[in-house]
Write an enzyme that holds these catalytic residues in place. Structure first.
Site, PDB file in Angstrom:
ATOM      1  CD  GLU A  92      -3.168  -0.563   0.163  1.00 54.55           C
ATOM      2  OE1 GLU A  92      -3.060   0.536  -0.414  1.00 54.55           O
ATOM      3  OE2 GLU A  92      -4.125  -1.323  -0.020  1.00 54.55           O
ATOM      4  CB  SER A  93       2.162   3.204   2.353  1.00 52.76           C
ATOM      5  OG  SER A  93       2.512   2.333   3.436  1.00 52.76           O
TER       6      SER A  93
END
Length: 735
Positions: A607-608
């Protein structure tokens, strides 16, 4: 979001309290961190501890959004601790607090003073200073500084930002012709479609204000034609329609509406194309998109008729390839799997040179499998031409050939096919899945075993150094590695990045670290040193980049099928590629929701890439990339009070919210990670739709049913991450 915690039992030890406070601050638990910093100050700290606590207490006030209190605290720190090494850093933070509290007159001289004292980061600081000058309408001063930054910054990223701010300043100052020229130059340099569309739109606005309407319309028409997926294209359509000079065809208009999901307007535009321009080369495309809109409305039979008529009337048109592919998929969607198999076969026979020909053969086999003709499916997959397939398709086809053979009762040949899949993609999803099936794992549900600690050990370091020393061609002996590692911190870009991180300019620091890695890409010893250093500093994204480039240069890759050491890759590199930042917070958040901490880590990596301040183009925030609207719902579900979307940038909050949302999907979807991850990325409604098509709980079939390419890729990547995390941090007996 959170409440202040009472000081720990070790309150008598300022050093322990200070370390706890720093860890809490790093995790975004600002109220708890502030309580401990106050406890340090109120205890019996030495001078260094007291100064550090006061400085960090001011930083925490700033990060909490209390900029007035932060400014007062930085002023008090500077008055009380004259000559302290953090004096200049406090000066910068004071300027930032003034800026955030809308006191530009007080911030400007402080930024200027800091830039004078620290020329190594002057470009970054002057960029902020120029932005404030622009806000105060000192356009001449802003343009002068921005020109200096654009010409002298060692960072291409900073120079680009300066040039873009120059264009904005020219526009704000009323120099519309100059702004149009500046935006045009930026457009020619830009790489991504989204940025290019934005710059063209800004150039069009400058031309409008300059009174050059004809040129403005030309630029807006280019946005519509070349960047139909962007919001700027929709705005351009509206502007041109208002002006009474569309400068685009109905098809081009409809394509923009389609991508903005304004389906009714899209259908009307496509119909106008067919009525007014029946012989146009764009009209077959209008028919294709008409079918896609009908699919969105659930009118699949009408869509199929549209596709078949298009193939009949325009069999050799360039659109025919897309139309035939869509028809093949839609037949499967309608449950007409044998017809879908024939359509996919027709596709690869008609377009043998297409990049999707091998994919069509796989889908032909899958269509037979869904039709219940397992023998036909096995034959199609067995006849795949490996020369025309990617490693992904080879692994995928072999995995499904194994499933077909197993369903036919031929377990021995099924295992042979699984072995082929594992060899075709040893470090990617289908190879990992094949290996799991070889080991008897029918599903991919998380095991109960607790993960191990993720820290790099001295044994890991010794193993890595010895392994590198065996690469004689690269002169990676221990002495060279030690010398290079000792020098890595003195690299100019690393020094710049380190200072930027101290100033709270974390995104800029990460970019500088990545630039340093790219600069060292041909030096394996430097890459090794940077990977180690950046991992220690919590800069995991550039550390992963350095390690990945190093392994690529050495011609090796991880092999999750075997334990580290046996796989030929030291555990250190796996820990650099798959670290466990915020491990305490991940563990707490995961256990509160009864999910596997390693699954949550795998999700965060995708995700990040462990960046707490990551923000997607759609507006998702933080480590687990939660949308503010979803965050509001989660806050209610957790029984929390007022929700501030900026809280999603706090690791503690993001992890708690991400774990809650993932756990909800797992509960509703049979505790199967593949299902839950598809819901996390593609939406719970879509996940239920995909599961409903399979008629069961087969995660492999579910994955093939995902018709959002982004979601299918997301699921594969997170599951790959999960396999690595389990290999590195969980003993085999606990799997």
């Amino acid at each position: 979001m959170g409440s202040a915690a009472a000081p720990s039992p070790a309150a008598a030890d300022p050093g322990t309290l200070l370390a706890e406070a720093q860890a809490l601050q790093h995790a975004g638990a600002y109220e708890e961190a502030a309580a401990r910093y106050r406890a340090v100050i109120g205890g019996r700290p030495d001078a260094s501890q007291a100064a550090e606590a006061r400085f960090n207490l001011a930083v925490v006030a700033h990060l909490s959004g209390d900029y007035a209190a932060a400014a007062d605290a930085f002023i008090a720190f500077r008055a009380r601790h004259l000559g302290h090494p953090l004096m200049d850093v406090a000066l910068f933070w004071l300027a930032a607090s003034y800026r955030r509290s809308h006191r530009p007159g007080e911030a400007l001289p402080l930024y200027q003073e800091y830039a004078r004292r620290h020329p190594e980061v002057q470009d970054h600081v002057l960029l902020l200073h120029a932005g404030l000058l622009m806000e105060r309408r000192d356009y001449a001063g802003a343009l002068e500084e921005l020109a200096q930054v654009a010409a002298s910054s060692p960072s291409e990223d900073v120079a680009w930002q300066a040039r873009r701010l120059q264009a904005e300043t020219l526009l704000a100052s009323g120099d519309y012709p100059g702004a149009a020229v500046a935006y045009g130059a930026l457009y020619r340099e830009a790489q991504t479609p989204w940025v290019r569309a934005e710059l063209l739109s800004q150039r069009a606005e400058a031309l409008r204000l300059a009174g050059r309407a004809a040129e403005q319309r030309q630029v807006l028409a280019e946005v519509v034609r070349s960047y139909p997926r962007t919001p700027q294209a929709a705005s351009a359509v509206e502007a041109l329609l208002r002006a009474g000079a569309p400068a685009f065809t109905p098809y081009q208009e409809g394509r923009v509406y389609y991508h903005q999901r304004e389906d009714g307007a899209a259908l009307r535009a496509f119909q106008r194309q067919r009525e007014t321009l029946p012989a146009s080369a764009e009209t077959p495309w209008a028919r294709y998109y008409t079918a896609l809109v009908n699919e969105r409305f659930g009118r699949n039979l009408q869509a199929l008729q549209e596709l078949e008529e298009t193939l009949t009337f325009f069999p050799t048109h360039p659109a025919a390839e897309e139309v035939l592919w869509e028809r093949s998929w839609l037949l499967g969607e309608l449950g007409r799997h044998r017809e879908a198999a024939a359509a996919y076969r027709a596709f690869r026979e008609q377009y043998p040179a297409s990049g999707r020909a091998a994919e069509a053969q796989f889908k032909e086999g899958l269509s037979f499998y869904k039709a219940g003709d397992i023998a036909a499916a096995e034959k199609v997959w067995g006849g795949a031409d490996a020369r025309g397939e990617s490693a992904l398709l080879r692994g995928r086809s072999a995995l499904w050939q194994a499933k077909a053979r197993s369903a036919l009762g031929d377990q021995a040949r099924a295992r042979l096919a699984l072995s082929s899949a594992a060899q075709a993609q040893p470090d990617r999803y289908y190879g990992l899945r094949a290996r799991a099936l070889l080991e008897g794992a029918a599903t991919q549900r998380p095991p109960a075993g607790a993960p191990l600690s993720g820290g790099v050990t001295q044994e890991d370091e010794r193993e890595a150094v010895a392994w590198l020393a065996e690469r004689a061609d690269w002169a990676l002996d221990p002495a060279t590695l030690a010398a290079t590692e000792a020098q890595s911190g003195s690299d100019p870009r690393v020094r710049r990045a380190s200072l930027l991180a101290e100033l709270g300019l974390w995104e800029a620091a990460t970019q500088e670290y990545r630039d340093a890695v790219q600069q060292a890409r041909w030096n394996p010893a430097a890459l090794y040193a940077l990977g180690r250093l950046l991992n220690q500093r919590g800069q995991h994204s550039p550390a992963i980049l350095a390690t990945s480039i190093l392994l690529e240069r050495l011609g090796v890759s991880p092999s999750p099928g075997l334990p580290a050491g046996q796989a030929g890759l030291p555990r250190l590199f796996l820990k650099l590629l798959y670290p466990q930042p915020f491990s305490d917070q991940v563990t707490v958040a995961a256990r509160q929701q009864a999910i596997d901490p390693l699954l949550l880590q795998a999700l965060v990596r995708q995700e990040s890439l462990y960046s707490p301040r990551a923000t997607s183009g759609a507006g998702a925030r933080g480590l687990t990339q939660v949308m503010p609207s979803t965050g509001r719902e989660i806050a209610q579900g957790l029984g929390l009070g007022a929700f501030d979307p900026d809280d999603l940038y706090r690791p503690l909050v993001s992890l708690r919210f991400g774990a809650f949302y993932l756990a909800r999907q797992l509960r509703e979807l049979d505790q199967e990670p593949v299902f839950a991850l598809a819901a996390y990325n593609g939406g719970p409604g879509n996940a239920l739709r995909w599961r409903g098509r399979t008629g069961g709980a087969d995660p492999d079939l579910f994955l093939e049913e995902i018709d959002y390419e982004e979601t299918a890729l997301y699921v594969r990547l997170v599951m790959e991450n999960y396999a690595y995390y389990q290999m590195v941090y969980r003993p085999p007996t606990a799997r």
